[in-house]
Design a protein around this motif. Structure first.
Motif, short mmCIF file in Angstrom:
data_model
loop_
_atom_site.label_atom_id
_atom_site.label_comp_id
_atom_site.label_asym_id
_atom_site.label_seq_id
_atom_site.Cartn_x
_atom_site.Cartn_y
_atom_site.Cartn_z
N GLY A 15 4.41 -3.17 10.01
CA GLY A 15 4.39 -1.74 9.82
C GLY A 15 5.31 -1.03 10.78
N ASN B 178 7.83 1.57 9.69
CA ASN B 178 7.83 2.95 9.27
C ASN B 178 6.83 3.05 8.14
OD1 ASN B 178 8.34 5.48 8.30
ND2 ASN B 178 10.52 5.34 8.72
N ARG B 179 5.75 3.74 8.40
CA ARG B 179 4.66 3.75 7.43
C ARG B 179 4.99 4.54 6.17
NH1 ARG B 179 -0.33 2.62 8.55
NH2 ARG B 179 -1.14 4.56 7.74
N LYS B 180 6.07 5.31 6.25
CA LYS B 180 6.46 6.05 5.06
C LYS B 180 7.22 5.16 4.09
CE LYS B 180 7.44 10.44 7.22
NZ LYS B 180 8.65 11.18 7.61
N ASN C 120 10.02 -2.47 4.59
CA ASN C 120 9.59 -2.95 5.90
C ASN C 120 9.89 -4.43 6.09
OD1 ASN C 120 8.23 -1.02 7.76
ND2 ASN C 120 7.22 -0.45 5.86
N PRO D 296 4.33 2.90 -0.27
CA PRO D 296 4.47 3.11 1.17
C PRO D 296 3.40 2.37 1.95
CG PRO D 296 4.31 5.21 0.00
CD PRO D 296 4.15 4.14 -1.01
N MET D 297 3.76 1.91 3.14
CA MET D 297 2.82 1.13 3.95
C MET D 297 1.58 1.92 4.34
SD MET D 297 3.81 -2.11 5.01
CE MET D 297 3.37 -2.39 6.70
N GLN D 298 1.69 3.25 4.31
CA GLN D 298 0.51 4.02 4.71
C GLN D 298 -0.62 3.92 3.70
OE1 GLN D 298 2.23 7.75 5.43
NE2 GLN D 298 2.97 8.10 3.37
N THR D 299 -0.30 3.39 2.51
CA THR D 299 -1.37 3.21 1.54
C THR D 299 -2.05 1.85 1.69
OG1 THR D 299 0.15 2.29 -0.07
CG2 THR D 299 -0.16 4.65 -0.15
N TYR D 300 -1.58 1.03 2.62
CA TYR D 300 -2.11 -0.32 2.75
C TYR D 300 -3.40 -0.32 3.58
CZ TYR D 300 2.31 -2.37 1.17
OH TYR D 300 3.41 -2.73 0.45
N SER E 101 -5.68 -2.43 6.37
CA SER E 101 -5.19 -3.19 7.52
C SER E 101 -5.02 -4.66 7.17
CB SER E 101 -6.14 -3.02 8.70
OG SER E 101 -7.41 -3.50 8.34
N SER F 244 -1.63 -5.13 5.41
CA SER F 244 -0.42 -5.15 6.24
C SER F 244 -0.40 -6.39 7.13
CB SER F 244 -0.26 -3.87 7.07
OG SER F 244 -1.46 -3.46 7.60
#
Lengths: 335, 263
Positions: B108, B110-112, B118, B153-157, B159, B162
């Motif tokens: 992770g 850049n979480r956007k 990534n 986007p990684m922010q939807t993952y 934990s 990721s």
């Protein structure tokens, strides 16, 4: 094989002369042949970055060994490029308005500042003078606000924002602020096109001297990179530096020849008996002044401007890089 | 596991008299404001942490070594030092082979950005070329089992997701030496098994693996050597069963009453 092994060193040190020569005499050809097919998974591509021997030793005087450091920096530039591209993509999602704002934002800002100028001292000016003033404002404001301030703002948060990657991998950390300089430059490019539209749209001539303007852009870039490295390092230690930075940038804008012409300040100082060279204390005085003079008026700046700009940019770049590298080792434990 | 034919006289990792110390603050978020306030009071909060003291050991190619020890023993610092993230303040570390790390969870960056982006960033940072990344990308994505999430986007993952992606990137860099810090603690049971299998595979392919874990069972299962650190010092290196027994005994009887001769 051994001879072709290259060091891949992040913030680490390597002593190629002592180590690899000693070993290559010990490890002869058979060893290399054995190694290639299986263990190293060595395709040609691999070898470019597979380094097989890393030696980590204490940093001398707080600095990593520079040669391997910069070699690694150069090898990893695809990473910086990709990171910069990705952050541009993330910043303005590929929507119509996302792209438009890149240009609209500086244009509106220029209009706001122009309005301010007209209110303060716009009376009794001819239309032509106002046009020149607006074009000068655009030339300097775009490069200052998008490029230079962009380097500072995004550069400052580059290391702290790098979080997990810094904790996980060893690579020359200088790539992070430098990637942000690239980002700022690519965000600046559309506004440069906008500037030429404005210049020609108001019927101002395109001077041949403008071909020299990139020199001042380069100075500004080097200076901005130096500042980005300094602020990136400081933000690791003081996370609230960003708040302070906003006001610093605003003040720097007023103190630089953006809302006014360079000669206004030098004439004023001369009248009260202070040598105008004092103005070069502000690095942006010569850089922005030279940029605008070449682009808008087609005047070649005096030699002292070239010298002041060059000296400032190189000093800032070197000082920033040294400061950054000397602190780099600590980043992993301070984040 | 026996060292295979490709291993050489050089050990994979040799650590000689390494001490790592660093200065840090224990502030959660260091700010300029708090620095000024402290200055006013004349306080200093910068502490010198001596995370490792005079540690020396060698690890041969093909060894999977488990690193055990209490919290704050310097396990993570040792891993970072071997990875080159935190170079030693004294001593010398020599690493022969390509290192891939899985120290802090999550690629992770850049979480956007999407998982795909990534992965590319992580791979490039590790020194892979674009061509190699393109070649291995499918493998990485398949192993992580993210399905369509790979382009989100990684922010939807979650934990676990990721962590899975991070693990997948780390093992697919084709490392000679894999450093893993507590990586198995997230992810569901199914992925844990899969990760353990993959790690054994790496170990069997003549790779060298360092595994930091508090789970003695996984150390016993995955490692053929163990290393016990206590307060920055190397206490014992050897067969996992013996080292774990010593460590467990140490935990039971406490530091004072314990000496290695009791074993």
């Amino acid at each position: 094989m051994r001879a072709r092994e290259r060091e891949r060193v992040g913030s680490s040190t390597l002593d190629p002369t002592r180590e690899t020569t000693a070993r290559s005499s010990a490890a002869d050809g058979t060893h290399g042949v054995e190694r290639q097919p299986g263990q190293m998974n060595a395709t040609r591509l691999d070898e470019d970055f597979t380094s097989s021997v890393h030696v980590y030793e204490p940093h001398r005087n707080g600095l990593p060994r520079l040669r391997p450091y910069f070699k690694a920096l150069w090898q990893r530039r695809p990473f910086a490029i990709e990171m910069s591209r990705a952050s541009i993509r993330a910043d303005n999602v590929n929507t119509f308005f996302g792209q438009i704002w890149l240009v609209l934002n500086p244009l509106l800002l220029a209009c706001v500042y122009f309005l301010l100028l007209m209110i303060i001292r716009g009376r009794n000016n001819s239309f032509d003078e106002n046009v020149v003033r607006f074009v000068h404002l655009c030339a300097c404001l775009f490069v200052f606000h998008i490029f230079f301030a962009g380097c500072l703002r995004q550069g400052a948060s580059s290391v702290v924002g790098g979080g997990k990657l810094l904790l996980n991998m060893s690579f020359p950390r200088l790539l992070l602020p430098l990637a942000e300089v690239r980002t700022a430059f690519f965000k600046f490019l559309p506004t440069l096109a906008l500037f030429f539209v404005i210049l020609l749209g108001f019927g101002r001539p395109l001077h041949w001297e403008a071909i020299m303007a990139p020199a001042f852009l380069l100075m500004l870039g080097l200076f901005g990179a130096g500042m980005a490295m300094i602020f990136a390092t400081m933000q690791v230690y003081f996370r609230d530096i960003g708040n302070f930075l906003t006001y610093m940038i605003r003040m720097w804008l007023y103190l630089s020849p953006i809302l006014w012409y360079p000669e206004m300040a030098s004439d004023g100082l001369e009248r009260i008996g202070i040598p105008p060279q004092v103005l070069h204390v502000n690095p942006l005085y010569s850089m922005l002044g030279g940029w605008s003079d070449l682009l808008v008026r087609g005047q070649i700046p005096a030699a002292e401007w070239w010298i002041a700009g060059t000296v400032w940019s190189i000093v800032a770049f070197v000082a920033g890089a040294v400061f950054f590298m000397s602190r780099e080792r600590e980043f992993a434990v301070r984040l | 596991m026996t060292t295979n034919s490709t291993s050489t006289a050089d050990p994979a990792v040799s650590v000689e008299n390494v001490s790592v110390s660093y200065r840090t603050t224990f502030e959660k978020v260091p700010t300029f404001r708090s620095a000024v306030r402290r200055l006013g009071r004349g306080q200093r909060v910068v502490h010198l942490v001596e995370a490792l003291r005079e540690v020396s050991f060698e690890v041969n190619h093909g060894t999977s070594i488990g690193i055990i020890g209490a919290n704050g023993a310097g396990k993570s610092t040792l891993m970072r030092a071997i990875a080159g993230i935190l170079p030693p303040s004294e001593g010398r570390i020599e690493v022969h082979g390509r290192v891939s790390t899985l120290l802090a969870l999550g690629v992770g960056f850049n979480r956007k950005l999407s998982g795909r982006e990534n992965v590319v960033l992580g791979g490039l940072a590790a020194g892979m070329t674009r061509e190699e990344l393109n070649e291995r990308y499918e493998e990485i994505a398949d192993f992580a089992e993210l399905g369509e999430f790979i382009d989100m986007p990684m922010q939807t993952y979650s934990s676990g997701m990721s962590a899975r992606l991070a693990f997948s990137v780390a093992v697919h860099l084709n490392p000679d030496i894999l450093l893993i810090d507590e990586a198995l603690s997230t992810g569901d049971a199914k992925f844990k098994q899969k990760a353990a299998r993959k790690m054994r595979e790496v170990a069997e392919n003549a790779g060298t693996m360092f595994l930091v874990s508090h789970a003695m069972r996984s150390v016993k299962r995955l490692c053929n050597e163990a290393l016990w650190l206590h307060k920055g010092q190397l206490m014992m290196q050897g067969d996992p069963t013996e080292v774990i027994a010593a460590y467990t005994k140490f935990l039971e009887v406490g530091e004072d009453a314990f000496s290695l001769e009791d074993m």
